[in-house]
Scaffold this motif. Structure first.
Motif, PDB file in Angstrom:
ATOM      1  N   ARG A  18     -78.475 -41.488  10.134  1.00  0.00           N
ATOM      2  CA  ARG A  18     -77.216 -41.598   9.402  1.00  0.00           C
ATOM      3  C   ARG A  18     -77.128 -40.451   8.394  1.00  0.00           C
ATOM      4  NH1 ARG A  18     -74.326 -46.138   8.816  1.00  0.00           N
ATOM      5  NH2 ARG A  18     -76.157 -47.432   9.315  1.00  0.00           N
ATOM      6  N   ALA A  43     -75.644 -43.149  13.672  1.00  0.00           N
ATOM      7  CA  ALA A  43     -74.613 -43.967  13.030  1.00  0.00           C
ATOM      8  C   ALA A  43     -73.305 -43.186  12.932  1.00  0.00           C
ATOM      9  CB  ALA A  43     -75.079 -44.399  11.642  1.00  0.00           C
ATOM     10  N   LEU A  44     -72.202 -43.879  13.215  1.00  0.00           N
ATOM     11  CA  LEU A  44     -70.890 -43.251  13.192  1.00  0.00           C
ATOM     12  C   LEU A  44     -70.089 -43.663  11.962  1.00  0.00           C
ATOM     13  CD1 LEU A  44     -69.867 -43.566  16.957  1.00  0.00           C
ATOM     14  CD2 LEU A  44     -71.288 -41.834  15.830  1.00  0.00           C
ATOM     15  N   SER A  45     -70.781 -43.926  10.870  1.00  0.00           N
ATOM     16  CA  SER A  45     -70.127 -44.397   9.645  1.00  0.00           C
ATOM     17  C   SER A  45     -69.646 -43.259   8.756  1.00  0.00           C
ATOM     18  CB  SER A  45     -71.077 -45.304   8.858  1.00  0.00           C
ATOM     19  OG  SER A  45     -72.324 -44.667   8.661  1.00  0.00           O
ATOM     20  N   ASP A  46     -69.835 -42.021   9.203  1.00  0.00           N
ATOM     21  CA  ASP A  46     -69.340 -40.875   8.432  1.00  0.00           C
ATOM     22  C   ASP A  46     -68.837 -39.810   9.397  1.00  0.00           C
ATOM     23  OD1 ASP A  46     -71.577 -39.294   9.316  1.00  0.00           O
ATOM     24  OD2 ASP A  46     -72.784 -40.235   7.756  1.00  0.00           O
ATOM     25  N   ASP A  47     -68.349 -38.711   8.855  1.00  0.00           N
ATOM     26  CA  ASP A  47     -67.754 -37.659   9.679  1.00  0.00           C
ATOM     27  C   ASP A  47     -68.778 -36.840  10.467  1.00  0.00           C
ATOM     28  OD1 ASP A  47     -65.269 -38.414   8.739  1.00  0.00           O
ATOM     29  OD2 ASP A  47     -65.222 -36.905   7.144  1.00  0.00           O
ATOM     30  N   GLY A  49     -71.296 -38.186  12.302  1.00  0.00           N
ATOM     31  CA  GLY A  49     -71.909 -38.938  13.380  1.00  0.00           C
ATOM     32  C   GLY A  49     -71.633 -38.441  14.786  1.00  0.00           C
ATOM     33  N   THR A  69     -72.952 -48.399  14.151  1.00  0.00           N
ATOM     34  CA  THR A  69     -71.782 -48.697  13.326  1.00  0.00           C
ATOM     35  C   THR A  69     -70.511 -48.565  14.165  1.00  0.00           C
ATOM     36  OG1 THR A  69     -73.036 -47.526  11.591  1.00  0.00           O
ATOM     37  CG2 THR A  69     -70.938 -48.503  10.962  1.00  0.00           C
ATOM     38  N   VAL A  71     -67.446 -50.208  15.516  1.00  0.00           N
ATOM     39  CA  VAL A  71     -66.697 -51.400  15.084  1.00  0.00           C
ATOM     40  C   VAL A  71     -65.391 -51.618  15.844  1.00  0.00           C
ATOM     41  CG1 VAL A  71     -67.723 -51.442  12.785  1.00  0.00           C
ATOM     42  CG2 VAL A  71     -65.676 -50.072  13.181  1.00  0.00           C
ATOM     43  N   THR A  89     -73.642 -52.492  16.799  1.00  0.00           N
ATOM     44  CA  THR A  89     -72.611 -52.920  15.850  1.00  0.00           C
ATOM     45  C   THR A  89     -73.276 -53.467  14.585  1.00  0.00           C
ATOM     46  OG1 THR A  89     -72.444 -55.231  16.575  1.00  0.00           O
ATOM     47  CG2 THR A  89     -71.152 -53.592  17.803  1.00  0.00           C
ATOM     48  N   PRO A  90     -72.605 -53.386  13.433  1.00  0.00           N
ATOM     49  CA  PRO A  90     -73.177 -53.924  12.206  1.00  0.00           C
ATOM     50  C   PRO A  90     -72.931 -55.416  12.045  1.00  0.00           C
ATOM     51  CG  PRO A  90     -71.113 -52.825  11.718  1.00  0.00           C
ATOM     52  CD  PRO A  90     -71.366 -52.633  13.186  1.00  0.00           C
TER      53      PRO A  90
END
Length: 207
Positions: A18, A43-47, A49, A69, A71, A89-90
């Motif tokens: 991440r 993780a794809l929770s930010d730009d 990822g 991540t 969703v 998935t979280p």
């Protein structure tokens, strides 16, 4: 999904990448592989990822590589297009779980309560990602093994080299670990320190 579960049970560690800049992501994957880690999630929770996922897949076409991540089904499709072969998935996300089943992707669905955990399993999760594991500790896994002796469980959140073996001994099939494997100054990465951290985790997983 059987192959994903088999690999998880064999290697015990899912590396969660991440916040890793895409220009450094392939070298980080190489460093962690050198220490014995073989299973990766970006993780794809930010730009960063999707670009990092793409960079790793280009460098290592055969690597077992997933996206975390995830969703929404739209994000799941982007992850698949970038090279992910499994989704993480979280939380319980039935539409993402359905997408994974339809596309033949592996799945590690997030859950916490017994109802969520069983539902995630029923929706096709190869192993259920129990998150945040650190909030409840290894004893939670020990207690879950009463009603669910054979349901595959992945401990994620608050797991590191100090407590990894405790989670495995309590019944977790493996653990997803992020911070300990990505904690560095990305303007000047300390590859030696990252490699040592990975080796400590691999050693802990064998105890």
């Amino acid at each position: 999904m059987t192959d994903l579960l088999s690999e998880l049970r064999r290697t015990r560690i899912l590396a969660i990448l991440r916040g890793v800049p895409p220009q450094h992501a392939p070298r980080l994957a190489e460093t962690l592989q050198g220490a014995g880690i073989e299973l990766f999630e970006v993780a794809l929770s930010d730009d960063l990822g999707l670009a990092s996922l793409r960079a790793i897949r280009t460098a290592f076409p055969a690597l077992t590589l997933g996206a975390g991540t995830v969703v929404t089904p739209a994000l799941a499709q982007q992850a698949q297009d970038a090279g992910a072969t499994f989704l993480v998935t979280p939380h319980l996300a039935p539409d993402v779980n359905a997408y994974a089943r339809k596309q033949g992707l592996g799945l590690l669905a997030g859950a916490l309560t017994p109802t969520e955990i069983y539902t995630a399993h029923a929706q096709g999760s190869a192993a259920v990602k129990v998150f945040p594991a650190g909030s409840l500790g290894p004893d939670y896994f020990r207690q879950l093994r009463g009603p669910y002796p054979d349901l595959p469980l992945l401990a994620v959140g608050g797991v590191d080299a100090r407590n990894l073996s405790a989670y495995l001994q309590a019944g977790a099939d493996g653990a997803g670990i992020g911070g300990a494997l990505t904690r560095t100054d990305w303007t000047d990465p300390d590859w030696t320190a990252l490699g040592r951290a990975a080796q400590k985790l691999v050693e802990a997983a064998c105890n």
